[in-house]
Write a protein that holds these residues in place. Structure first.
Motif, PDB file in Angstrom:
ATOM      1  N   GLY A 194       0.818  -1.199   0.000  1.00 59.80           N
ATOM      2  CA  GLY A 194       0.000   0.000   0.000  1.00 59.80           C
ATOM      3  C   GLY A 194       0.853   1.249   0.000  1.00 59.80           C
ATOM      4  O   GLY A 194       2.074   1.202  -0.119  1.00 59.80           O
ATOM      5  N   VAL A 195       0.182   2.377   0.144  1.00 59.19           N
ATOM      6  CA  VAL A 195       0.825   3.690   0.130  1.00 59.19           C
ATOM      7  C   VAL A 195       0.753   4.289   1.529  1.00 59.19           C
ATOM      8  O   VAL A 195      -0.292   4.229   2.187  1.00 59.19           O
ATOM      9  N   ILE A 196       1.856   4.866   1.970  1.00 60.19           N
ATOM     10  CA  ILE A 196       1.898   5.508   3.284  1.00 60.19           C
ATOM     11  C   ILE A 196       1.060   6.777   3.220  1.00 60.19           C
ATOM     12  O   ILE A 196       1.320   7.672   2.415  1.00 60.19           O
ATOM     13  N   SER A 197       0.039   6.869   4.079  1.00 59.41           N
ATOM     14  CA  SER A 197      -0.797   8.070   4.119  1.00 59.41           C
ATOM     15  C   SER A 197      -0.451   8.949   5.311  1.00 59.41           C
ATOM     16  O   SER A 197      -0.766  10.132   5.315  1.00 59.41           O
TER      17      SER A 197
ATOM     18  N   GLU B  85       4.789   7.179  -0.250  1.00 60.13           N
ATOM     19  CA  GLU B  85       5.696   6.148  -0.735  1.00 60.13           C
ATOM     20  C   GLU B  85       4.959   4.802  -0.730  1.00 60.13           C
ATOM     21  O   GLU B  85       4.215   4.504   0.201  1.00 60.13           O
ATOM     22  N   THR B  86       5.157   4.004  -1.773  1.00 60.72           N
ATOM     23  CA  THR B  86       4.543   2.677  -1.853  1.00 60.72           C
ATOM     24  C   THR B  86       5.477   1.678  -1.189  1.00 60.72           C
ATOM     25  O   THR B  86       6.668   1.651  -1.474  1.00 60.72           O
ATOM     26  N   VAL B  87       4.910   0.870  -0.286  1.00 58.67           N
ATOM     27  CA  VAL B  87       5.709  -0.105   0.460  1.00 58.67           C
ATOM     28  C   VAL B  87       4.997  -1.445   0.496  1.00 58.67           C
ATOM     29  O   VAL B  87       3.798  -1.541   0.266  1.00 58.67           O
ATOM     30  N   ARG B  88       5.771  -2.461   0.820  1.00 56.96           N
ATOM     31  CA  ARG B  88       5.264  -3.805   1.060  1.00 56.96           C
ATOM     32  C   ARG B  88       5.674  -4.162   2.478  1.00 56.96           C
ATOM     33  O   ARG B  88       6.842  -4.098   2.814  1.00 56.96           O
ATOM     34  N   VAL B  89       4.698  -4.526   3.319  1.00 59.43           N
ATOM     35  CA  VAL B  89       4.989  -4.902   4.697  1.00 59.43           C
ATOM     36  C   VAL B  89       4.653  -6.369   4.907  1.00 59.43           C
ATOM     37  O   VAL B  89       3.665  -6.869   4.385  1.00 59.43           O
ATOM     38  N   MET B  90       5.505  -7.044   5.676  1.00 62.89           N
ATOM     39  CA  MET B  90       5.263  -8.437   6.027  1.00 62.89           C
ATOM     40  C   MET B  90       5.132  -8.495   7.538  1.00 62.89           C
ATOM     41  O   MET B  90       5.986  -7.974   8.260  1.00 62.89           O
ATOM     42  N   GLY B  91       4.057  -9.087   8.011  1.00 59.78           N
ATOM     43  CA  GLY B  91       3.863  -9.165   9.447  1.00 59.78           C
ATOM     44  C   GLY B  91       2.607  -9.924   9.809  1.00 59.78           C
ATOM     45  O   GLY B  91       2.074 -10.701   9.014  1.00 59.78           O
ATOM     46  N   THR B  92       2.116  -9.656  11.018  1.00 63.60           N
ATOM     47  CA  THR B  92       0.943 -10.346  11.544  1.00 63.60           C
ATOM     48  C   THR B  92      -0.017  -9.347  12.176  1.00 63.60           C
ATOM     49  O   THR B  92       0.385  -8.252  12.566  1.00 63.60           O
TER      50      THR B  92
ATOM     51  N   ASP C 136       9.084  -0.227  -6.127  1.00 61.28           N
ATOM     52  CA  ASP C 136       9.257   0.606  -7.311  1.00 61.28           C
ATOM     53  C   ASP C 136       7.984   0.492  -8.142  1.00 61.28           C
ATOM     54  O   ASP C 136       7.722  -0.562  -8.723  1.00 61.28           O
ATOM     55  N   ILE C 137       7.208   1.556  -8.185  1.00 60.30           N
ATOM     56  CA  ILE C 137       5.912   1.513  -8.861  1.00 60.30           C
ATOM     57  C   ILE C 137       6.065   1.220 -10.344  1.00 60.30           C
ATOM     58  O   ILE C 137       5.293   0.469 -10.912  1.00 60.30           O
ATOM     59  N   GLN C 138       7.084   1.786 -11.004  1.00 60.43           N
ATOM     60  CA  GLN C 138       7.284   1.547 -12.434  1.00 60.43           C
ATOM     61  C   GLN C 138       7.560   0.079 -12.714  1.00 60.43           C
ATOM     62  O   GLN C 138       7.125  -0.461 -13.700  1.00 60.43           O
TER      63      GLN C 138
END
Length: 141
Positions: free
Chosen positions: A62-65, A108-115, A134-136
């Motif tokens: 998602g994107v950091i808001s 910024e678009t990020v990928r988070v791994m967690g619970t 990297d969105i592109q």
């Protein structure tokens, strides 16, 4: 009885030796067979899932808001909704994320791994890993 125990012990040792020999002598399995790739959920898709397992590790993109470094919290919104709206405050759903590492920038678009964990009576996504996307590179033509 004594001979029976010795026989069972020898059989157990032989069995372990055989299994270990097969495991070490067999060719390594490709990484895809060892650990299938985790599904990457968008924020909306993840939050709308029914029966969300609080124990299983999940990957959400998602994107950091918003970010609150002093509280180690991020707000994550759906990437597609951000692309449609072009604002960080128009999302219907926001995923609260606890992250103890360096804080990414808003938008910024990020990928988070967690619970998912319960904290003070509320559900919170606790990230063990965060990576920038990297969105592109992930955009579809």
């Amino acid at each position: 009885m004594k001979y029976w125990l010795i026989l069972v012990g020898c059989a157990a040792v032989a069995g372990l030796w055989y299994v270990q020999g097969r495991l070490t002598l067999s060719p390594a399995a490709p990484a895809a067979e060892l650990a299938p790739p985790k599904t990457v959920y968008g924020v909306e898709e993840f939050m709308k899932r029914t029966g969300t397992d609080r124990v299983a590790e999940v990957v959400v993109e998602g994107v950091i808001s918003a970010s609150a470094p002093d509280h180690q919290l991020l707000a994550l919104i759906d990437r597609e909704e951000f692309q449609r709206c072009k604002l960080t405050n128009c999302a219907a759903l926001t995923l609260p994320v606890r992250w103890t590492g360096a804080m990414p920038r808003v938008e910024e678009t990020v990928r988070v791994m967690g619970t998912i964990q319960e904290t003070h009576g509320k559900l919170l996504f606790v990230a063990q890993r965060l990576e920038k996307v990297d969105i592109q590179a992930t955009a579809t033509p």
